[in-house]
Design a protein around this motif. Sequence first.
Motif, short mmCIF file in Angstrom:
data_model
loop_
_atom_site.label_atom_id
_atom_site.label_comp_id
_atom_site.label_asym_id
_atom_site.label_seq_id
_atom_site.Cartn_x
_atom_site.Cartn_y
_atom_site.Cartn_z
N LYS A 162 0.83 -1.20 0.00
CA LYS A 162 0.00 0.00 0.00
C LYS A 162 0.87 1.25 0.00
O LYS A 162 1.76 1.41 0.83
N TYR A 163 0.61 2.14 -0.95
CA TYR A 163 1.30 3.43 -1.04
C TYR A 163 0.27 4.51 -1.32
O TYR A 163 -0.53 4.37 -2.25
N LEU A 164 0.24 5.53 -0.49
CA LEU A 164 -0.74 6.62 -0.60
C LEU A 164 -2.17 6.08 -0.59
O LEU A 164 -3.05 6.56 -1.28
N GLY A 165 -2.36 5.02 0.20
CA GLY A 165 -3.70 4.47 0.39
C GLY A 165 -4.16 3.50 -0.67
O GLY A 165 -5.30 3.03 -0.64
N ILE A 166 -3.29 3.18 -1.65
CA ILE A 166 -3.66 2.29 -2.74
C ILE A 166 -2.61 1.20 -2.90
O ILE A 166 -1.42 1.45 -2.77
N LEU A 167 -3.07 -0.03 -3.20
CA LEU A 167 -2.13 -1.12 -3.46
C LEU A 167 -1.43 -0.88 -4.80
O LEU A 167 -2.09 -0.67 -5.81
N VAL A 168 -0.10 -0.90 -4.78
CA VAL A 168 0.67 -0.73 -6.01
C VAL A 168 1.59 -1.94 -6.19
O VAL A 168 1.90 -2.64 -5.24
N GLY A 169 1.99 -2.16 -7.43
CA GLY A 169 2.89 -3.27 -7.71
C GLY A 169 2.20 -4.59 -7.98
O GLY A 169 2.84 -5.62 -8.12
N GLY A 170 0.86 -4.55 -8.04
CA GLY A 170 0.10 -5.77 -8.31
C GLY A 170 -0.61 -5.67 -9.65
O GLY A 170 -0.48 -4.69 -10.38
N ASN A 171 -1.38 -6.69 -9.99
CA ASN A 171 -2.15 -6.70 -11.23
C ASN A 171 -3.56 -6.21 -10.94
O ASN A 171 -4.35 -6.90 -10.29
N HIS A 172 -3.88 -4.99 -11.42
CA HIS A 172 -5.18 -4.41 -11.10
C HIS A 172 -6.33 -5.13 -11.81
O HIS A 172 -7.49 -4.87 -11.55
#
Length: 311
Positions: A162-172
């Motif tokens: 989670k970065y800035l309240g959002i999951l990053v680095g995954g497959n959206h």
Amino acid sequence: MAFIEGRQLMDGVVIANEVIDEAKRRRIKSFLFKVDFEKAYDKVSWDFVDYMLMKTGFTVKWRKWIRECLQSMEKNLFKGVRIGNGSIAVSHLQFVDDTLFFGEASEENIQVIKCILRTFELASRSKINFGKSQIMEIRTDEGWKERMACRLCCKEGDLPFKYLGILVGGNHRKLALWKPLLESFKKKLASWKGQNLSLGGRITLLNSVLSSLPVHLMSAYKIPKGTLYSLDKIRRNFLWGGLGEEKKIKWVSWERVCRKKEFGGLGVKDLRKFNLALMGKWWGRLVKGEEGLWWKVIKGKYGDNGGQWMD
């Protein structure tokens, strides 16, 4: 140094995702280090810091030392992750006290981070909470992350994060990334259980609460059809008097419910169209010719017009 202004909050999410994707795609051995500050601070002007040091009587030599410590990343002591043809390298992002480092997976880079953060602590009297900070890796050798976490005295983290309240680095495109959103919907519904709400009250709650919960996430990613179906199912059940998975008679089609009131609908937001509108802002910023780190990253990776990313 990449500072993110409040109005550009989502830029950091886009940049982080694209850098991680680039490192994975090009098999770049790299790492991410998410820093946790014990004492939050806002955007810092190094010229202002130097000015205040001068006014408080510090010598030129001392001020030079401090400036060198603060601006050491501009001296190429730290090697960030290069994008596309290598014309741009991203080393770190910062929004208030949310700091994220990107770097080539080398012991030298880790040592530079450790020195910079320790110097920052001494100069600012702020503290880095290494116990809550995390290091994550992309395609590094076995055991590398564990050794570097030990050197930094921090935790080992995994992608996505989670970065800035959002999951990053995954497959959206995968439903797993949207699972927390579905849980938020259900949590809200649980808090409303037992309340006698009129149809008008439920419509108001749908638009003011349930329809606004996914805004932050839908500003960054296109919502998958499966997630959209699940969210709409929850909203439909709530509108017609059900809670959670309870089934109730749907007196009007959902398509009509989502029409504007002047066209015979109930004015409930169509999340698919809402998502496309939120995503359209990136196209608008591109057409307007706005420049920023996010666009430099997209341009370096996909070409001048955004190419596949804009598609």
